[in-house]
Design an enzyme around this catalytic site. Structure first.
Site, PDB file in Angstrom:
ATOM      1  N   HIS A  24      -9.760  -1.725  -7.356  1.00 53.62           N
ATOM      2  CA  HIS A  24      -9.525  -0.491  -6.590  1.00 53.62           C
ATOM      3  C   HIS A  24      -8.547   0.434  -7.299  1.00 53.62           C
ATOM      4  CE1 HIS A  24      -9.186   2.046  -3.026  1.00 53.62           C
ATOM      5  NE2 HIS A  24      -7.869   1.959  -3.128  1.00 53.62           N
TER       6      HIS A  24
ATOM      7  N   ASP B  46       0.846  -1.203   0.000  1.00 44.68           N
ATOM      8  CA  ASP B  46       0.000   0.000   0.000  1.00 44.68           C
ATOM      9  C   ASP B  46       0.876   1.245   0.000  1.00 44.68           C
ATOM     10  OD1 ASP B  46      -2.051   1.838   0.352  1.00 44.68           O
ATOM     11  OD2 ASP B  46      -3.051   0.665   1.900  1.00 44.68           O
TER      12      ASP B  46
HETATM   13  C1  HEM Z   1      -9.296   0.205   3.516  1.00 47.17           C
HETATM   14  C2  HEM Z   1      -9.326   0.992   2.468  1.00 47.17           C
HETATM   15  C3  HEM Z   1      -8.268   1.007   1.411  1.00 47.17           C
HETATM   16  C4  HEM Z   1      -7.343   0.074   1.106  1.00 47.17           C
HETATM   17  C5  HEM Z   1      -7.117  -1.267   1.770  1.00 47.17           C
HETATM   18  C6  HEM Z   1      -6.562   0.587   0.005  1.00 47.17           C
HETATM   19  C7  HEM Z   1      -5.516  -0.079  -0.582  1.00 47.17           C
HETATM   20  C8  HEM Z   1      -4.866   0.352  -1.718  1.00 47.17           C
HETATM   21  C9  HEM Z   1      -3.823  -0.373  -2.402  1.00 47.17           C
HETATM   22  C10 HEM Z   1      -3.292  -1.719  -1.974  1.00 47.17           C
HETATM   23  C11 HEM Z   1      -3.461   0.342  -3.473  1.00 47.17           C
HETATM   24  C12 HEM Z   1      -2.440  -0.064  -4.560  1.00 47.17           C
HETATM   25  C13 HEM Z   1      -1.046   0.337  -4.251  1.00 47.17           C
HETATM   26  C14 HEM Z   1      -0.817   1.826  -4.197  1.00 47.17           C
HETATM   27  O1  HEM Z   1      -0.734   2.511  -5.223  1.00 47.17           O
HETATM   28  O2  HEM Z   1      -0.746   2.314  -3.076  1.00 47.17           O
HETATM   29  C15 HEM Z   1      -4.218   1.549  -3.466  1.00 47.17           C
HETATM   30  C16 HEM Z   1      -4.112   2.566  -4.375  1.00 47.17           C
HETATM   31  C17 HEM Z   1      -4.759   3.755  -4.289  1.00 47.17           C
HETATM   32  N1  HEM Z   1      -5.737   4.094  -3.382  1.00 47.17           N
HETATM   33 FE1  HEM Z   1      -6.447   2.940  -1.915  1.00 47.17          FE
HETATM   34  N2  HEM Z   1      -7.048   1.815  -0.332  1.00 47.17           N
HETATM   35  C18 HEM Z   1      -8.084   2.111   0.495  1.00 47.17           C
HETATM   36  C19 HEM Z   1      -8.852   3.252   0.492  1.00 47.17           C
HETATM   37  C20 HEM Z   1      -8.642   4.316  -0.334  1.00 47.17           C
HETATM   38  C21 HEM Z   1      -9.391   5.541  -0.300  1.00 47.17           C
HETATM   39  C22 HEM Z   1     -10.505   5.877   0.682  1.00 47.17           C
HETATM   40  C23 HEM Z   1      -8.884   6.348  -1.273  1.00 47.17           C
HETATM   41  C24 HEM Z   1      -9.293   7.742  -1.660  1.00 47.17           C
HETATM   42  C25 HEM Z   1     -10.520   8.156  -1.669  1.00 47.17           C
HETATM   43  C26 HEM Z   1      -7.818   5.615  -1.928  1.00 47.17           C
HETATM   44  C27 HEM Z   1      -7.053   6.094  -2.944  1.00 47.17           C
HETATM   45  C28 HEM Z   1      -6.095   5.375  -3.612  1.00 47.17           C
HETATM   46  C29 HEM Z   1      -5.322   5.919  -4.723  1.00 47.17           C
HETATM   47  C30 HEM Z   1      -5.399   7.325  -5.286  1.00 47.17           C
HETATM   48  C31 HEM Z   1      -4.490   4.887  -5.156  1.00 47.17           C
HETATM   49  C32 HEM Z   1      -3.520   4.925  -6.328  1.00 47.17           C
HETATM   50  C33 HEM Z   1      -4.280   4.567  -7.581  1.00 47.17           C
HETATM   51  C34 HEM Z   1      -3.405   4.549  -8.832  1.00 47.17           C
HETATM   52  O3  HEM Z   1      -3.227   5.617  -9.424  1.00 47.17           O
HETATM   53  O4  HEM Z   1      -2.918   3.471  -9.187  1.00 47.17           O
HETATM   54  N3  HEM Z   1      -7.707   4.388  -1.340  1.00 47.17           N
HETATM   55  N4  HEM Z   1      -5.080   1.537  -2.380  1.00 47.17           N
END
Ligand code: HEM
Length: 410
Positions: free
Chosen positions: A319, A224
């Protein structure tokens, strides 16, 4: 020993002349742009070694506060306060005198003025204390709030609980030692006790051995924090409030704290392929599912790749696809921590993510992304937002100045 001063008042006059905190402490601003897409990854550690050190310090004085673009320490507490009803502008000035003095001392490894456990304070452990304010405090100061300083709009996936929302003031306390966080938290609360009471505390952690080869993993087991804006460079205007913000907020930021529960019992029932499909990334390396086995997490994702049946390889509800910026401004710095509390009866966990993110304008940058996730995100099957709060992060305090000085118009 003289009895401690718990008034937080006149005894603090010496703060302006106190020695510069965190001497020689230009600790890592450990995020550098490495990925072709402009992604940033935390650096500044040696593979396999703990992130911090017992006597490490990070700078208190500066243009921006610490605890935002510097490498996330493994332990955190987010502490929100309600101001007492009788707090007026003069009391607010006292509050910022106390806070400035306490924070400068604690971050430098010296006890706060009322500290009787200075041995605990001496383990500075990369401590950062980042101060952010809510709309009511801004109004009491007689200042203009930024238009975005209000609760986020309601999202269909939200199941918000009152106990994890709101607050007039928020202190993000982060360190490489959980003892340091607990000690600093208590000293900060003690310093403010005549002016504010604790509304909520969210304690979180990351992997203490995080570093190259050991990325941050959340409690779903996913890597993450891979895709981030590039800090200290071209994406600075995504992070720091600029000319369009009220003058007191220039060089400050916005902090969004979402408490997101993970349903680990139902996640347990999901096979590995479906888990990877839900995020669009491999569990082992964190690389996109379109990348070859063994490729690094930073490998660019191919959002257009299709399988033999004509379906996107990265699922339409994955996601990472849904969260991916559809315009350059839809980006922000994520600085999340895991939480793990007492499981309710019949469940194996009460766990999740304290999703903390920094940006210049949440309405412009964050809301469109959260809206897309609320509309469709496979992760919604296993996650539920239960808390939400928005704060304005003050700019840093220059030498000889108070935090919040411009806010108070001093
Ligand atoms: C428990 C809730 C969440 C989990 C487990 C989670 C987990 C992850 C993981 C594993 C990634 C892929 C690796 C990375 O680029 O960091 C990711 C990407 C991302 N997450 Fe989350 N996330 C959560 C909630 C959120 C929320 C609430 C937002 C914003 C509203 C968010 C925004 C993003 C963004 C902007 C990316 C990068 C997307 C890209 O351009 O590839 N995430 N998240």
């Amino acid at each position: 020993m003289s009895s401690p001063d718990t008034t937080g008042g006149t005894a603090r006059r010496g703060f302006l002349t106190s020695a510069a905190g965190a001497a020689g402490a230009l600790a890592l601003a450990g995020w550098t742009a490495t990925a072709p897409s402009g992604a940033s990854t935390p650096t500044g550690t040696t593979a396999g070694t703990a992130v911090g050190s017992a006597t490490g310090t990070r700078p208190f004085r500066g243009r921006h506060q610490s605890g935002i673009i510097d490498h996330p320490q493994p332990y955190a507490a987010f502490v929100a306060f309600d101001l007492h009803p009788d707090v007026d502008k003069d009391a607010l000035r006292r509050l910022f005198v106390v806070l400035t003095d306490d924070i400068e001392r604690l971050m430098a490894g010296r006890g706060s003025l009322t500290d009787q456990e200075t041995e605990l304070a001496a383990v500075s452990a990369d401590l950062t204390i980042t101060v952010a304010v809510g709309a009511r405090l801004v109004a009491l100061a007689g200042a203009t709030p930024p238009s975005w300083l209000a609760p986020l709009p309601a999202f269909s996936i939200d199941r918000l609980e009152e106990r994890w929302g709101g607050g007039d003031l928020c202190l993000q306390v982060c360190a490489s030692s959980p003892t340091t966080v607990a000690h600093a938290q208590r000293r900060l609360i003690a310093g403010l006790v005549t002016l504010a009471s604790v509304r909520w505390v969210q304690r979180g952690f990351r992997e203490p051995f995080e570093g190259p080869g050991r990325p941050m993993r959340n409690l779903l087991g996913q890597v993450d924090g891979t895709i981030q804006p590039a800090v200290n460079g071209p994406d600075d205007d995504l992070l720091w409030c600029g000319a369009s913000a009220p003058a007191w907020l220039r060089d400050g930021s916005a902090l969004v704290v979402r408490r997101i529960e993970m349903h680990l019992d139902t996640w347990d029932a999901v096979d590995r392929h479906s888990r990877e499909n839900a995020i669009g990334r491999r569990l082992d390396t964190g690389a996109p599912v379109t990348a070859p086995a063994g490729a690094p997490a930073e490998t660019a994702a191919d959002l257009f790749a299709k399988d033999s049946l004509g379906f996107h390889v990265i699922d339409d509800g994955a996601h990472m696809r849904r969260a991916h910026a559809t315009a350059p401004h839809e980006r922000f710095l994520r600085r999340p921590y895991s939480y793990d509390d007492v499981p309710p009866p019949g469940k194996t966990s009460d766990s999740g993510l304290i999703f903390a993110a920094y940006m210049a304008d949440p309405v412009r940058q964050f809301v469109p992304v959260q809206q897309r996730l609320a509309e469709k995100d496979l992760l919604n099957i296993w996650t539920t937002p239960v808390g939400s709060a928005v704060f304005a992060v003050l700019p840093g305090a220059a030498e000889g100045h108070l935090l919040g000085e411009a806010l108070l118009g001093l």
